[in-house]
Write an enzyme that holds these catalytic residues in place. Structure first.
Site, PDB file in Angstrom:
ATOM      1  N   HIS A  15       6.437 -22.469 -14.836  1.00  0.00           N
ATOM      2  CA  HIS A  15       6.459 -23.222 -13.584  1.00  0.00           C
ATOM      3  C   HIS A  15       7.578 -22.685 -12.697  1.00  0.00           C
ATOM      4  O   HIS A  15       8.709 -22.490 -13.151  1.00  0.00           O
ATOM      5  CB  HIS A  15       6.705 -24.703 -13.892  1.00  0.00           C
ATOM      6  CG  HIS A  15       6.702 -25.587 -12.702  1.00  0.00           C
ATOM      7  ND1 HIS A  15       5.555 -25.951 -12.036  1.00  0.00           N
ATOM      8  CD2 HIS A  15       7.721 -26.216 -12.061  1.00  0.00           C
ATOM      9  CE1 HIS A  15       5.854 -26.758 -11.040  1.00  0.00           C
ATOM     10  NE2 HIS A  15       7.168 -26.934 -11.025  1.00  0.00           N
TER      11      HIS A  15
ATOM     12  N   GLU B  85       2.594 -23.495 -16.547  1.00  0.00           N
ATOM     13  CA  GLU B  85       3.108 -24.711 -15.926  1.00  0.00           C
ATOM     14  C   GLU B  85       3.707 -25.663 -16.964  1.00  0.00           C
ATOM     15  O   GLU B  85       4.542 -26.509 -16.643  1.00  0.00           O
ATOM     16  CB  GLU B  85       1.999 -25.438 -15.162  1.00  0.00           C
ATOM     17  CG  GLU B  85       1.322 -24.640 -14.062  1.00  0.00           C
ATOM     18  CD  GLU B  85       2.166 -24.499 -12.811  1.00  0.00           C
ATOM     19  OE1 GLU B  85       3.352 -24.892 -12.834  1.00  0.00           O
ATOM     20  OE2 GLU B  85       1.635 -23.994 -11.800  1.00  0.00           O
TER      21      GLU B  85
ATOM     22  N   SER C 181       5.608 -26.965  -6.182  1.00  0.00           N
ATOM     23  CA  SER C 181       5.801 -28.142  -7.014  1.00  0.00           C
ATOM     24  C   SER C 181       5.824 -29.392  -6.133  1.00  0.00           C
ATOM     25  O   SER C 181       4.857 -29.661  -5.434  1.00  0.00           O
ATOM     26  CB  SER C 181       7.070 -27.984  -7.852  1.00  0.00           C
ATOM     27  OG  SER C 181       7.134 -28.939  -8.891  1.00  0.00           O
TER      28      SER C 181
END
Length: 506
Positions: free
Chosen positions: A398, A314, A204
Site C-alpha cells: 500500500h 494493499e 488511500s
C-alpha cells in the site's frame, strides 16, 4: 498567461490575497506554505474554512507551513516511517504548496494532490510529495494540507445544534479540500497554471475523499479529471447520527460527559487527535446527501475522466493497528476462498490478506471504473517491487506506487535501499502516464479505456510504462463484487430512508 515577476532567485506571484515570493529551484518555481484559508482555530475549530485576510507587500513563501495535528496507530512508535508528518504541527495548518514550470510560455495543466494517511496523519509537505518532476514535465503541482483526525472528521450534537441550517457537518477536512480547489480556481493562473485543466489526484484516504467529492454538488466544476490511487470505494460513509455518536464517545474519553461547543473547542489539539477512531466522509444531508457508494450506483457523480487502481500488496495495511486480527474476523478462510487464491497455497493468513486487497481496494476500483458514464475511465494495478526489496516484500505495498508517480524513490520514509536503473525506468514510465493524463485527458493510446466486457487493466510491473492485461484478478473480483451487491443495495435503501428518520437536521 499570467506574468510572474522573476528575480535572480525569487519569482513573485500576485494572488487575490496578496503577493507571494517563492524560489527558483532548478526547472521549477516553488512556493511553499501558501495560506488558502484562515487558521481554523478558536471559534473556527470545526467550522467551514473562512477566507484568509489580505496581506500587504510580499509574503515570503520559502518554507512549508506546519502539518496538521495528528496521531497514528497506537502500536506504531514513529508514524513518520508510515507516512505521518514530523513536528512541528499546528491547528494553523491550512496551507498549500506549488511547483510550477519555470520556463512555461502557455498555461500549464494543474494537478492537485490529496495525501493519504487514513485521514488521521500526513501532510502535503512530506519530501516524497516533492513536485520537481511534475514541473520539469510541464505540470503545475499543488499539494494540500487539510484538517485530520478528530479535528477534520468530527461530529457532535453540540456542534450540530449551533450550526446554521445549511452549514455542512462532520467533515471539515473535506471542506478544506474544496476550499483548496476553490483557491486553485481563483489563483492558479498567477502561477502559470490553467484553471480550466485541473486534475485532482490522491492516494488511500485522499483517494477515498476524492470519490466523496465526485458525488458532492459543492465540488462540481472544481476539477476536470481525477486519479484515485488505492482509494477503495466500498467503504460506507458515516450517517450523521453515527458520526455524532462517535463524537460523544470521543468527548467521553476526554472526560467531557455533556459538553457544549465551547468546552469541546477548549480541548487541546494534541489530546483530541490522540483519540483513536475511523475518519472519513459523513452523510450530513448538506455536503453529502447520500452515501458515495449509492451515488456511484445511481450514476450521480461528477462525470469526468478517471484513472483508478490498486496495488498488489494493499494488505500491508493490516500490519498496523491490529488490522490483521480485526479483518481476519470478517473474512473466514474456507475452501471456496482457497480456490480463488491458489497462490496462497491454503495459508489462512494469506487468504485473509488477499481477500482484504480485493474486497477493500481492487474490487471497488474495478466497480467504479465500470459505472456507466459519458467520459472514460482507465483501470490499473501496481505490481512492482523494487529490486532490492524483493526478498522481503512479496507484493507492492500500500502506497508503494506514490514514489514512482512522483519519481521520489530516493525519499522514501522507511529507509529503502537505493533505486536501481530498472526501478527508475518503471518510475519514469508510470510518471509519464500521469503527466499525459493531466495534459491530454488520456494516459496513452496504448492503454484502453475500461469496459467491463473486455476487463482491460494496465498492470505496472517490470515493464516500463506498464502492459495491458485482460481479466486481471477476474475470478476473485467477480466473487467479491457479488458479495458487495448486497452492501450497495442496503446503502441505497438507507439513503432513501434517511430523511424519514433524521428529521430536518440533515
Amino acid at each position: 498567461m499570467a506574468q510572474i515577476d522573476t528575480g535572480a532567485a525569487a519569482p513573485v506571484a500576485h494572488t487575490r490575497a496578496g503577493a507571494l515570493r517563492g524560489r527558483r529551484e532548478g526547472a521549477a518555481h516553488v512556493w511553499r506554505g501558501i495560506p488558502y484559508a484562515a487558521p481554523p482555530v478558536g471559534d473556527l475549530r470545526w467550522r467551514p474554512p473562512q477566507p484568509h485576510p489580505r496581506w500587504e507587500g510580499q509574503r515570503d513563501a520559502a518554507a512549508f507551513g506546519c502539518a496538521p495535528p495528528q496521531a497514528g496507530p497506537s502500536d506504531v512508535a514513529d508514524i513518520v516511517s508510515i507516512g505521518g508528518a514530523p513536528e512541528p504541527t499546528s491547528e494553523d495548518c491550512l496551507t498549500l504548496n506549488v511547483w510550477a514550470p519555470a520556463e512555461a510560455t502557455t498555461p500549464a495543466p494543474v494537478m492537485v494532490w490529496l495525501h493519504g494517511g487514513s485521514n488521521r496523519m500526513g501532510a502535503g509537505s512530506l519530501p516524497f510529495y516533492d513536485g520537481a518532476a511534475f514541473a520539469r514535465d510541464g505540470v503545475v503541482l499543488v499539494t494540500v494540507n487539510y484538517r485530520l483526525g478528530q479535528l477534520g472528521f468530527f461530529a457532535h450534537p453540540a456542534l450540530t445544534a449551533e450550526a446554521p441550517a445549511d452549514e455542512p457537518l462532520g467533515a471539515p477536512g473535506l471542506l478544506d479540500q474544496i476550499a483548496a480547489l476553490e483557491w486553485v480556481r481563483d489563483s492558479i493562473a498567477a502561477f502559470g497554471g490553467d484553471p480550466a485543466n485541473v486534475t485532482l489526484f490522491g492516494e488511500s484516504a485522499g483517494g477515498l475523499d476524492i470519490l466523496a467529492l465526485m458525488t458532492a454538488r459543492r465540488a462540481r466544476g472544481l476539477f476536470h479529471k481525477a486519479v484515485v490511487q488505492s482509494g477503495g470505494g466500498w467503504l460506507p460513509a458515516a450517517p450523521l447520527k453515527a458520526a455524532e455518536a462517535k463524537g460523544v464517545a470521543a468527548a467521553t474519553a476526554l472526560g467531557l460527559a455533556d459538553p457544549d461547543a465551547a468546552a469541546l473547542r477548549a480541548v487541546p489539539a494534541d489530546r483530541l487527535v490522540a483519540v483513536e477512531s475511523a475518519f472519513g466522509p459523513v452523510i450530513d444531508g448538506r455536503l453529502l446527501t447520500r452515501d458515495p457508494i449509492g451515488a456511484f450506483a445511481r450514476g450521480d457523480f461528477a462525470d469526468v475522466p478517471l484513472m483508478i487502481g490498486a496495488n498488489s500488496g494493499e494488505d500491508s495495511l493490516l500490519n498496523y493497528g491490529g488490522g490483521l486480527k480485526r479483518f481476519g474476523q470478517m473474512i473466514k478462510p474456507n475452501a471456496a476462498l482457497a480456490r480463488l487464491y491458489p497462490e496462497a497455497d491454503g495459508d489462512e493468513e494469506q487468504l485473509v490478506r488477499l481477500g482484504f486487497r480485493d474486497f477493500g481496494f481492487a474490487g471497488p476500483a474495478r466497480w467504479i471504473a465500470g459505472r456507466p458514464r459519458r467520459s472514460k475511465a482507465w483501470l490499473y494495478a501496481f505490481d512492482y517491487v523494487e529490486e532490492a526489496r524483493r526478498e522481503t516484500m512479496p507484493r507492492a505495498n500500500h502506497a508503494a506506487e506514490i514514489f514512482h508517480v512522483f519519481e521520489t524513490l530516493d525519499r522514501r520514509p522507511d529507509g529503502a535501499p537505493a533505486a536501481t536503473e530498472a526501478d527508475c525506468a518503471v518510475s519514469a514510465g508510470m510518471h509519464a502516464r500521469w503527466i499525459a493524463f493531466a495534459r491530454d485527458g488520456s494516459p496513452g493510446e496504448d492503454w484502453p479505456a475500461y469496459d467491463p466486457r473486455g476487463d482491460d487493466w494496465m498492470v505496472f510491473d517490470a515493464t516500463p510504462g506498464g502492459r495491458v492485461r485482460r481479466g486481471w484478478w477476474r475470478a476473485a473480483l467477480d466473487h467479491h463484487t457479488r458479495k458487495a451487491k448486497l452492501l450497495i443495495l442496503l446503502l441505497r435503501v438507507r439513503d432513501r430512508l434517511r430523511p424519514v428518520f433524521s428529521g430536518t437536521r440533515g
